[in-house]
Design an enzyme around this catalytic site. Sequence first.
Site, short mmCIF file in Angstrom:
data_model
loop_
_atom_site.label_atom_id
_atom_site.label_comp_id
_atom_site.label_asym_id
_atom_site.label_seq_id
_atom_site.Cartn_x
_atom_site.Cartn_y
_atom_site.Cartn_z
N ALA A 167 0.83 -1.20 0.00
CA ALA A 167 0.00 0.00 0.00
C ALA A 167 0.87 1.26 0.00
CB ALA A 167 -0.91 0.00 1.22
N GLN A 218 1.19 3.66 2.02
CA GLN A 218 1.86 3.92 3.29
C GLN A 218 2.38 2.63 3.92
OE1 GLN A 218 2.85 6.62 4.80
NE2 GLN A 218 2.03 7.99 3.24
N SER A 219 2.78 1.69 3.09
CA SER A 219 3.26 0.40 3.58
C SER A 219 4.57 0.52 4.37
CB SER A 219 3.48 -0.55 2.40
OG SER A 219 4.22 -1.69 2.79
N ASN A 220 4.57 -0.03 5.58
CA ASN A 220 5.80 -0.11 6.36
C ASN A 220 6.76 -1.14 5.77
OD1 ASN A 220 5.03 1.71 8.58
ND2 ASN A 220 3.45 0.17 8.95
N VAL A 250 7.20 -1.80 2.60
CA VAL A 250 7.88 -1.15 1.49
C VAL A 250 8.99 -0.24 2.01
CG1 VAL A 250 7.54 0.64 -0.27
CG2 VAL A 250 6.02 -1.34 -0.19
#
Length: 346
Positions: free
Chosen positions: A81, A83-85, A87
Amino acid sequence: MNKKPEDLLPELQQHPRVILGHEPTPIDPLPRLGQDLGIDLWAKRDDCNGLAFGGNKVRQLEYYLGPGVDAHADTVLITGALQSNFVRLTAAAAAKLGWQAHVQLEERVPSNDQLYRKSGNIFLNNLLGAEISYFPEGEDEAGADRALDERAEELKSQGRRPYVIHLGLGSLPYGGLGYIRAAAEAYRQVIASDNKPDYVVIPSGSGLTHAGFLVGARAIGWDIPIIGICVRRNQKSQTDRIRQRSNELADMISRPGLITDQDIIISDKTLAPGYGKINQQVREAIEKTAQLEAILLDPVYTARTMAGLIDQVRTNAIPKGAKVLFIHTGGNPAIFAYQNAIESFS
């Protein structure tokens, strides 16, 4: 107990691992919040494991990237997503290893809020030097993985050595090995402190943190209720996912049949209106934890999980006076991206 996780679970040593974070992470008492709720509350602080604001994905990446190091990769690709952590931490791990990161951001949460689209983890991805692309669907795991594979082929033709982290159900859950390890680490800590909890409360999203901790606990004989709080899917869908991931992980450490349906405890009572969307319970969890313990929770995973813990206590699913271990999986940069959404519930 002075044994290390690999002493409790020697089967982990057959899987390559690259060390990226600090361990063991501390287990801290939360006395004021616990008193407010009427329980004895502790937090396993996986937000404190280093690597670009830390979080649970550090442990997962150690096992995802171990085979990549052995294969002499120089580029890593992942999807998640906006705001993926996961990533953000993949970009950080790549920087630490001297690799290039290609991160694919999925439109999973409809929002035109410029803080959501530019701040938090997206700002950090850019700062860490990641190459960013976008994928229009938020719930097409197979399609997102295919897009990564296509980009990997392009990179190969340019002379790169790409390594793709696949997160869909068609791939082996190597990241869950990190939470098998975390369960053994936590058990060693609580035994040494002579303060064993009655319950563990943990986020349940992709399923690797929840399933990994569950498999790790059962593999070392820790028969504690582990309550997964849904952050993305409803209870039925998530139960099916945890069953599959737990069975896969148990097979990966040569413990087939380790997990029964009775081991899988999941609540989706704080999930609505859905992944990455604020509700009043999430807002309350963020405020209570900040104002009573000076601990920050992100709106997507940890605050929703704390909201689920609070609901479990208020509905007596966790009785008053119980000792509860909350697994803090980090993700703090996202709180800045969600500032407007959080304040809209004031």
